[in-house]
Write a protein that holds these residues in place. Sequence first.
Motif, PDB file in Angstrom:
ATOM      1  N   MET A  74      -2.943 -20.156  47.065  1.00 50.56           N
ATOM      2  CA  MET A  74      -1.962 -19.139  47.443  1.00 50.56           C
ATOM      3  C   MET A  74      -1.473 -19.439  48.857  1.00 50.56           C
ATOM      4  N   GLU A  75      -0.150 -19.358  49.033  1.00 56.09           N
ATOM      5  CA  GLU A  75       0.444 -19.518  50.360  1.00 56.09           C
ATOM      6  C   GLU A  75       0.736 -18.143  50.946  1.00 56.09           C
ATOM      7  N   TYR A  76       0.699 -18.071  52.277  1.00 51.50           N
ATOM      8  CA  TYR A  76       0.937 -16.812  52.980  1.00 51.50           C
ATOM      9  C   TYR A  76       2.033 -16.993  54.023  1.00 51.50           C
ATOM     10  N   LEU A  77       2.735 -15.913  54.316  1.00 54.01           N
ATOM     11  CA  LEU A  77       3.773 -15.893  55.328  1.00 54.01           C
ATOM     12  C   LEU A  77       3.425 -14.870  56.394  1.00 54.01           C
ATOM     13  N   LYS A  78       3.653 -15.230  57.633  1.00 56.28           N
ATOM     14  CA  LYS A  78       3.472 -14.297  58.740  1.00 56.28           C
ATOM     15  C   LYS A  78       4.621 -13.298  58.717  1.00 56.28           C
ATOM     16  N   VAL A  79       4.295 -12.004  58.752  1.00 58.83           N
ATOM     17  CA  VAL A  79       5.323 -10.968  58.810  1.00 58.83           C
ATOM     18  C   VAL A  79       5.241 -10.155  60.095  1.00 58.83           C
ATOM     19  N   GLY A  80       4.213 -10.407  60.890  1.00 55.82           N
ATOM     20  CA  GLY A  80       4.085  -9.691  62.152  1.00 55.82           C
ATOM     21  C   GLY A  80       2.865 -10.133  62.928  1.00 55.82           C
ATOM     22  N   LYS A  81       2.842  -9.715  64.189  1.00 59.09           N
ATOM     23  CA  LYS A  81       1.691  -9.993  65.040  1.00 59.09           C
ATOM     24  C   LYS A  81       1.342  -8.715  65.791  1.00 59.09           C
ATOM     25  N   ILE A  82       0.085  -8.347  65.725  1.00 63.78           N
ATOM     26  CA  ILE A  82      -0.404  -7.145  66.399  1.00 63.78           C
ATOM     27  C   ILE A  82      -0.587  -7.479  67.874  1.00 63.78           C
ATOM     28  N   ILE A 134      -6.146  -6.858  67.696  1.00 61.50           N
ATOM     29  CA  ILE A 134      -5.140  -7.305  68.673  1.00 61.50           C
ATOM     30  C   ILE A 134      -5.096  -8.835  68.680  1.00 61.50           C
ATOM     31  N   GLY A 135      -3.891  -9.369  68.564  1.00 59.43           N
ATOM     32  CA  GLY A 135      -3.687 -10.821  68.538  1.00 59.43           C
ATOM     33  C   GLY A 135      -3.674 -11.412  67.139  1.00 59.43           C
ATOM     34  N   MET A 136      -4.058 -10.642  66.146  1.00 64.19           N
ATOM     35  CA  MET A 136      -4.069 -11.149  64.768  1.00 64.19           C
ATOM     36  C   MET A 136      -2.673 -11.091  64.156  1.00 64.19           C
ATOM     37  N   GLU A 137      -2.447 -11.967  63.197  1.00 62.86           N
ATOM     38  CA  GLU A 137      -1.211 -11.951  62.426  1.00 62.86           C
ATOM     39  C   GLU A 137      -1.363 -11.019  61.238  1.00 62.86           C
ATOM     40  N   LEU A 138      -0.242 -10.434  60.820  1.00 61.63           N
ATOM     41  CA  LEU A 138      -0.161  -9.752  59.534  1.00 61.63           C
ATOM     42  C   LEU A 138       0.594 -10.696  58.604  1.00 61.63           C
ATOM     43  N   GLN A 139       0.031 -10.927  57.430  1.00 59.65           N
ATOM     44  CA  GLN A 139       0.626 -11.870  56.492  1.00 59.65           C
ATOM     45  C   GLN A 139       0.797 -11.227  55.122  1.00 59.65           C
ATOM     46  N   VAL A 140       1.669 -11.845  54.324  1.00 60.68           N
ATOM     47  CA  VAL A 140       1.847 -11.467  52.928  1.00 60.68           C
ATOM     48  C   VAL A 140       1.742 -12.727  52.085  1.00 60.68           C
ATOM     49  N   GLU A 141       1.478 -12.525  50.807  1.00 63.97           N
ATOM     50  CA  GLU A 141       1.529 -13.660  49.891  1.00 63.97           C
ATOM     51  C   GLU A 141       2.976 -14.106  49.772  1.00 63.97           C
ATOM     52  N   LYS A 142       3.191 -15.403  49.804  1.00 61.50           N
ATOM     53  CA  LYS A 142       4.548 -15.949  49.751  1.00 61.50           C
ATOM     54  C   LYS A 142       5.158 -15.655  48.386  1.00 61.50           C
ATOM     55  N   ASP A 143       6.359 -15.078  48.436  1.00 64.66           N
ATOM     56  CA  ASP A 143       7.043 -14.683  47.210  1.00 64.66           C
ATOM     57  C   ASP A 143       8.534 -14.923  47.388  1.00 64.66           C
ATOM     58  N   TYR A 185      -2.264  -8.861  54.826  1.00 65.25           N
ATOM     59  CA  TYR A 185      -3.515  -9.546  55.141  1.00 65.25           C
ATOM     60  C   TYR A 185      -3.606  -9.744  56.647  1.00 65.25           C
ATOM     61  N   LEU A 186      -4.730  -9.280  57.224  1.00 67.91           N
ATOM     62  CA  LEU A 186      -5.014  -9.576  58.616  1.00 67.91           C
ATOM     63  C   LEU A 186      -5.530 -11.002  58.671  1.00 67.91           C
ATOM     64  N   PHE A 187      -4.906 -11.841  59.488  1.00 69.67           N
ATOM     65  CA  PHE A 187      -5.295 -13.249  59.565  1.00 69.67           C
ATOM     66  C   PHE A 187      -5.904 -13.529  60.923  1.00 69.67           C
ATOM     67  N   LYS A 188      -7.154 -13.974  60.894  1.00 71.00           N
ATOM     68  CA  LYS A 188      -7.875 -14.344  62.112  1.00 71.00           C
ATOM     69  C   LYS A 188      -7.822 -15.868  62.229  1.00 71.00           C
ATOM     70  N   GLU A 189      -7.024 -16.347  63.165  1.00 75.58           N
ATOM     71  CA  GLU A 189      -6.755 -17.777  63.274  1.00 75.58           C
ATOM     72  C   GLU A 189      -8.018 -18.602  63.553  1.00 75.58           C
ATOM     73  N   GLU A 190      -8.916 -18.084  64.370  1.00 72.77           N
ATOM     74  CA  GLU A 190     -10.120 -18.838  64.747  1.00 72.77           C
ATOM     75  C   GLU A 190     -10.978 -19.215  63.533  1.00 72.77           C
ATOM     76  N   THR A 191     -10.990 -18.347  62.533  1.00 75.78           N
ATOM     77  CA  THR A 191     -11.848 -18.581  61.363  1.00 75.78           C
ATOM     78  C   THR A 191     -11.045 -18.802  60.079  1.00 75.78           C
ATOM     79  N   SER A 192      -9.725 -18.690  60.156  1.00 80.66           N
ATOM     80  CA  SER A 192      -8.829 -18.765  58.992  1.00 80.66           C
ATOM     81  C   SER A 192      -9.189 -17.713  57.937  1.00 80.66           C
ATOM     82  N   GLU A 193      -9.746 -16.625  58.391  1.00 73.88           N
ATOM     83  CA  GLU A 193     -10.178 -15.536  57.507  1.00 73.88           C
ATOM     84  C   GLU A 193      -9.041 -14.541  57.294  1.00 73.88           C
ATOM     85  N   ARG A 194      -8.854 -14.106  56.057  1.00 73.73           N
ATOM     86  CA  ARG A 194      -7.851 -13.100  55.724  1.00 73.73           C
ATOM     87  C   ARG A 194      -8.549 -11.860  55.160  1.00 73.73           C
TER      88      ARG A 194
END
Length: 160
Positions: free
Chosen positions: A1-9, A81-90, A39-48
């Motif tokens: 599954m691919e994800y798109l960034k839709v915002g940053k907290i 704070i600093g995390m991305e908000l993502q959605v599944e790419k559609d 999806y909250l995306f934590k870049e350091e761990t690539s965790e959603r």
Amino acid sequence: MEYLKVGKIFKTYGLQGEMKVFSTTDFPELRFKKGNTLYLFKEETSERTPVVINKATPVGGNIYVISLKGYNHINMIEQFIGMELQVEKDLKFLPKDTYFYDDLLGCEVYESTNLIGKVTICGNSITAYKTRVDPAVSHDKRCHIITDKCYINTSLFKFV
């Protein structure tokens, strides 16, 4: 599954679990609609982590104040704070013959039948979305395409 960034907290807002988000989507009214899963995306761990929008209010420009279902206190959201908000790419969100900026990386750009160069950078700033095309001929200058949308009509692009 691919994800798109839709915002940053970028900060909390008040004590009731609300936070300010810089929106990077052309569809904030759809992406931040009550009940939608992001999806909250934590870049350091690539965790959603899936979260559900409880409320979203535009406060000016690309800034939204949002709250998430189940997170009703500042202590619960400070970690975001600093995390991305993502959605599944559609692709259903896009008009015909348009693509997300990330899909343009590596594409060749033509003027008529003359190769201008390849897309090397796609991204956004506070005021606009920018695409850089590096020249096909080394003495040519770089070209920047600036638009107010995070997608672009691809009539000049050839996918390789």
